[in-house]
Structures are given as C-alpha cells and as structure tokens.
Write an enzyme that holds these catalytic residues in place. Structure first.
Site, short mmCIF file in Angstrom:
data_model
loop_
_atom_site.label_atom_id
_atom_site.label_comp_id
_atom_site.label_asym_id
_atom_site.label_seq_id
_atom_site.Cartn_x
_atom_site.Cartn_y
_atom_site.Cartn_z
N GLU A 194 0.87 -0.61 -5.19
CA GLU A 194 -0.03 0.28 -5.42
C GLU A 194 0.44 1.80 -5.68
OE1 GLU A 194 -3.54 2.87 -3.27
OE2 GLU A 194 -1.54 2.62 -2.55
N ASP B 131 0.85 -1.31 -0.02
CA ASP B 131 0.06 -0.14 -0.02
C ASP B 131 0.81 1.30 0.18
OD1 ASP B 131 -2.60 1.55 0.55
OD2 ASP B 131 -1.38 1.90 2.29
#
Length: 670
Positions: free
Chosen positions: A382, A328
């Site tokens: 991401e 993330d």
C-alpha cells in the site's frame, strides 16, 4: 553492476540514480548475509519458535527479549498474580534475553498471565511481546496474555494450497463488521455466512483486516499491540485457522493486512516502553512518534527489530497458512517525512536522501523471506508516492513486492465525481488514469477500498446518490439521481476492473452499494455498532435496487476470470472521442465499449476491430442490472469489410450504444 539491474534497463530515466538503486540493492544483500550467515533468511526468522511461551516434553519454557530489564517475573492465574520466586526469570548469560523453565503442572490451557518487569528506577506489568494469544476481560477491559494449548488443536485439512493469481480478484474484508447484527462478528460467522458469498461472487482471494491484536476496536486494526496474536474479539486462533482452511477448500486465497509501519503507543498492552527503554523497538528522539498517526515507528536499523518483524511474517505463513500480506502504510515507512506534505513530482523525490534506507532494506528482506517460506505467496504494497521498483523483482533491483496498490485510481474517481459535470468526463483521461503504471510492476486496481467508506469520507455510491438512497432505492421508485448513480457505479467498476495488469480489489459490501459509512463504536456515537456492520439483507431483498449492483459485480468478476490470464493481455485502445464521450478498447477476444455521455445515444457507432462475429456478454444497461434495456443483447454483431483496412484484417463493428452505458462483446466463431 548497473547493467545487471533490469529496473534501470527498463526505465532509462532511472540511470542518473543508479548509484542509489545499486546501493539499496547491495545494502539488502549485505544485511541478509549479516543476519543469516551460512543459513537461510527463513532460518533466521524463526524467533516465534524460541521466544514466548512453549510447551515442551519436560514442561513449559518462556523467553523474552528485554535488554534493559533488571528483573522479570511471570505472574498470572497460576500464582495469584504475585511475584513468586519460582516464577522469576533468569537472564541468559550477558544477552538481553530472559528465560524460565517450569514443570508441566505450573500452568494450564486458558490461564491468564503477564510479565512484571523491573528496570532501573521503575517497574510495570507487560504483555509478552511474542504472545500468541491475548484476551480482554469483559468487565475490567484489561488485556492479558493467555496460555493456549488445547487438547485437540486444529489440523489443516488442505495441506497445500496454490492460489489462483490469474487474475487476482480480492475481496477486502473485516471479520468484526461482517455481520448484519449490531455486534462484533466472529471468525466462525464469517466462515459460515460470508465466505460462501465471496465464492459465489467469483472472488478468488480475501484480504482480511484487523487480524493482529489491537486494544482499540475503532482503530480498524491499525494500532497493533500484540503482533503475534490474532484478535480474540473474533474468536480463537483455531477458529481463524478453520476459516483459512475452509477458504482454501473453496479455492480462495487468504492474505492478511499486516501492520509493520507503526505500533500502538500503549505500554501495558503494547511495546511502547517494554522494559523501561522507550527505544527498545522504536526509533529514538524525534523519529520515535508518528506525527499523524499517534503511534510509534519501528527502528528498522536494529537487527533485533528486524528479527522480530521478519519472524512475524514467517509466523503467520507457517502457523496459520496465510497466503501472503498486504503491507499497510509503506509510504510512511519509506520516507523520513512519512510522505506527509510531499508532492512526489519527479524521480529526484525518490532518491534525494530523504528516504529511510533501513526501512527499504527491511521491506526488501521481508519480501525475500516471504517468498522463501512460500514461493507462491502474495505480497502487496500500500504505497502512494510511486517509489520506482517497489513491485519489481529483487534480482532486477526492486524491492520484491508482487503488486502495488494503484492508489491513484480511487483518488481520481473521487475527484471527477466531486469536481466535474457528467458532460465533462473525458474518456481519454479516464483511460489514461486506469492504465497509467510502470510496465515492470503489477498493480492492484480498485475504485474504492475501506478508506473511502470511513466516516469523514464517502463511498462512490453515496457520492453519486447520497440521501436519495434512503428514499428512492426501492424498485419502481427510482428517480433520476438513483438511475444515474446505478449506471455510473457499474461503469466505473467495469472500466477499473477490465483494465487491470495484476488484480482488482473490492471492499466488502461496496459491490452492491452498501449504504452509509463505516463508524466503529466510540464515545462520540454512544459506542454504537449501527454503522460497524454489513447489511446483507439489503442485497438479498430483490424488492430493492442493491441486488442490481451485486448481480452486475458477480457477472463482471466471472467474465474477467473466464479469460485465462486476462491481466497479462494487452489493453489495446480502439477508439476514444472526448466530444462524444465514447471509449473502446479490447483485450484478447473481448471488446469493451463505454458511452459516458449523460444525454446522447449513438446509432451505428463504428469501431475497427479484428473481423468476425461478436456477441454481447455483459451490458450495464441490461434490466437485470437496473438498466433500461435499450439494446437487444441477443443479436449477434457481424463486422463490415472495408478495403482500406483489409491488410490489417480489421473491419467495422457498428453498434447502438445508449447514453451512460457500457457493453462488453466477445469475438466468436460465426
């Protein structure tokens, strides 16, 4: 040296930045050598076997890294939470590590405990940084570490699992909000109720959010406090292991949404001020706090922090058999600005000295480690800026991720739904957006993830239909808005999923157009769970329209998975006409035809394709999927010869294509 890096060979526009690319590559090589020496990176990243609480033959041993501490006591149920001299830790020589050895009877499975840490000028209770089990008291809401040593620990039945990555079909999910009931769902409920749905729908991978323990449920798991502890809200570590093991037995890979981009500020629960040193784990000064996330930024330049984070990666692979990670917030890690307010218009924006080379080095080493521990592991970044080389192999000069998220695609769908009339949707632009990617990097394409489902945003189905979902989503009562929304929802998904070069992702429930947004319990909504759940009853109710979308998604996923390594085949554009709003392309023996026109249907619309016979294998206009059934999908279509194209072995395929519909045909033996 420059010639040896294929990332530059594959993209000559990177040549002016070869010094930076080579420098980053050499930095990772040098750091790996510094950390591992003559051993492997995997040997180095085994801190979870040393630090934290461990049961050994002679009793218990507990270790913690706290260089700024002057004294540390182990306090808990076993000593009435008092500073007992018998539970005082000792500094290991002149290092920053502390240790205590205790007899077996000193503590037992289920006991709660913390550290009482002293430093110059202060003291405080802390949860151990390497704690593998952390629980919250239902009444006081206080978090504590917990001794986890069950008599019969879970043993994996599936010892070796080989993920199916051809193609990777990811079902992004959140255990806590995965049930119909207005409550926090559990690992067991997910295993029993949701996994069978995922398997039936054809997805071969689940990406689980919010695994690492986090104090605030509403953070969606992104403000992590205990990096080695699976969230106890959902159940026990053994129940998580059983979930993963069961998924493997179903042929489903399990990847974890891992958060190494920042950490929660909390000091008692987290690492914010572990031993009186706010910078023990985090950057000092202005770089310590993330300006947009109200969180703390790891100091990737510290070897001890690298040890902590790399060990965290190996821990989840080794102890829980996760098949990999979706990292993330990678953009936030790569840049001193965290990517905030930057446009990233040209290559200079990636090599202008505004990048955190320490973070780049960490991400590279993390990928090196993960694939060393498990060569079949899956890593996904991401990342929104488009940093070149992120998902290129390390030996080519890249950072080693297997995939990067194609974050441009959902942004594009939102933009055109919001800003353009249906008559202005141009197939050439749509096709460009879903296929625009670096040739040497694989991507995960998606229409929408959890990001688009949160309060303050809207899912695609709600952007298309909005309030009419409440009043006209019963079969037989559909109005024009609902019919349009159902048609475009299927077309958007088909175009996105069928043009992948790596994998496809869907967020839990979005495949059937789950209504409303995601809103976790908070003060502003009266701590309600009403919108922090998934209403499976809607898709199961065949009197409603939701099952149309769910059934279509299922058929689409099975169709694409039925073509071996479809993600590696060329996406060959056959035709586009922005005036007609028609697009056609093929992959191997499949031909995909889209008519985005809201009003115009076309008879005998011709495309040049490899000669042969073609059967319809999927049609968005099929009544089974909420369509009108204007075409007879049982008809086999034969191509028509044209002397002009005989040498190319191509002939005309002529179709009736209704307005606002898409059809997939497969070349077959006549």
């Amino acid at each position: 040296m420059v010639e040896t890096l294929n990332i530059i060979k594959n993209d000559p526009w990177l040549e002016p930045y070869s010094d930076a690319i080579v420098g980053r590559h050499q930095h990772a090589i040098a750091k790996e050598q510094e950390l591992a020496g003559k051993k492997t990176l995997s040997d180095f990243a085994s801190g979870y076997l040393y630090f934290g609480l461990h049961k050994e033959d002679k009793g218990w041993v507990f270790r913690e890294w706290a260089p700024n501490a002057t004294a540390i006591y182990l306090i808990g149920d076993f000593n009435n939470w008092q500073e007992d001299p018998k539970f005082k830790m000792k500094r290991i020589r002149k290092s920053g590590n502390w240790e205590i050895c205790l007899p077996e009877k000193a503590m037992k499975h289920g006991d709660l405990y913390k550290l009482k840490v002293y430093w110059e000028g202060g003291c405080g209770e802390r949860i151990p940084a390497w704690a593998t089990r952390v629980v919250q008291d239902d009444q006081t809401k206080i978090f504590s570490a917990q001794v986890w040593n069950p008599d019969k620990p879970y043993k994996f039945k599936k010892k070796v699992f080989v993920p199916n990555v051809g193609p990777l079909m990811i079902y992004e999910c959140h255990v806590g909000m995965s049930q119909d009931a207005e409550k926090v769902g559990t690992y067991n409920e997910f295993r029993e109720n949701v996994l069978p749905r995922v398997a039936a729908d054809g997805y071969n991978c689940i990406q689980i959010m919010a695994i690492q323990e986090h104090p605030y449920y509403g953070s969606f798991g992104y403000h992590v406090s205990s990096f080695f502890a699976p969230s106890s809200r959902f159940g026990t570590p053994d129940e998580l292991k059983q979930l993963i093991d069961t998924a493997h037995q179903m042929g489903i890979a399990v990847i974890m949404d891992i958060v190494h981009s920042h950490a929660v500020k909390n000091e008692v629960e987290g690492l914010g001020n572990f031993a009186g040193d706010p910078s023990q784990y985090f950057y000092p000064g202005d770089r310590r706090e993330h300006p947009a996330w109200d969180s703390l930024c790891f100091d990737y330049g510290k070897n001890e922090v690298l040890h902590f984070l790399l060990s965290n990666c190996k821990y989840w692979l080794d102890e829980f058999h996760f098949d990999g990670f979706r990292f993330d917030g990678v953009t936030s890690m790569l840049y001193y600005s965290h990517g905030l307010g930057e446009a990233f218009c040209n290559y200079n924006d990636y090599f202008n000295g505004h990048q955190d080379d320490n973070a780049i080095c960490y991400l590279t080493l993390a990928n090196r480690l993960i694939h060393q521990v498990n060569p079949r592991a899956i890593t996904i970044a991401e990342e929104v800026s488009g940093m070149p080389g992120l998902a290129a192999p390390f030996n080519d000069g890249g950072y080693g991720f297997d995939y990067r998220m194609a974050m441009n695609i959902p942004d594009y769908w939102i933009k055109i739904i919001k800003e353009r009339k249906d008559e202005d949707w141009k197939p050439s632009s749509l096709f460009w957006e879903v296929t625009n990617r670096r040739k040497d990097e694989k991507t995960i394409s998606y229409c929408e993830s959890h990001d688009q489902a949160l309060v303050g945003d809207k899912t695609i189905i709600f952007r298309l239909i909005d309030a009419d979902m409440y009043w006209h989503f019963k079969k037989g009562d559909e109005n024009f808005t609902v019919q349009r929304g159902i048609a475009l929802h299927k077309m958007i998904r088909l175009l996105t999923a069928s043009t992948i070069n790596g994998g496809y992702l869907n967020f839990m429930g979005n495949e059937f157009g789950h209504p409303e947004w995601i809103d976790f319990p908070r003060e502003g909504n009266g701590w309600s769970y009403k919108y922090a759940r998934r209403q499976w009853n809607l898709v199961d109710n065949h009197e409603l329209c939701y099952h149309y979308l769910g059934d279509f998604d299922k058929e689409m996923i099975h169709l694409l998975e039925g073509v071996k390594n479809i993600q590696k085949t060329d996406v060959v554009e056959i035709w586009h006409n922005d005036g007609d709003q028609v697009l056609a392309y093929r992959r191997k023996d499949l031909v995909f035809v889209f008519n985005f026109s809201p009003t115009r249907s076309f008879t005998d619309y011709g495309f040049l394709v490899p000669k042969g016979a073609y059967d319809v294998v999927l049609n968005t206009d099929n009544p089974a999927f909420g369509g009108f059934g204007f075409s007879d999908d049982s008809i086999r279509h034969f191509t028509c010869a044209d002397p002009l194209y005989a040498k190319d072995k191509k002939e005309w395929l002529k179709l009736y294509i209704p307005a606002r519909s898409a059809v997939v045909l497969k070349r077959v033996k006549a």
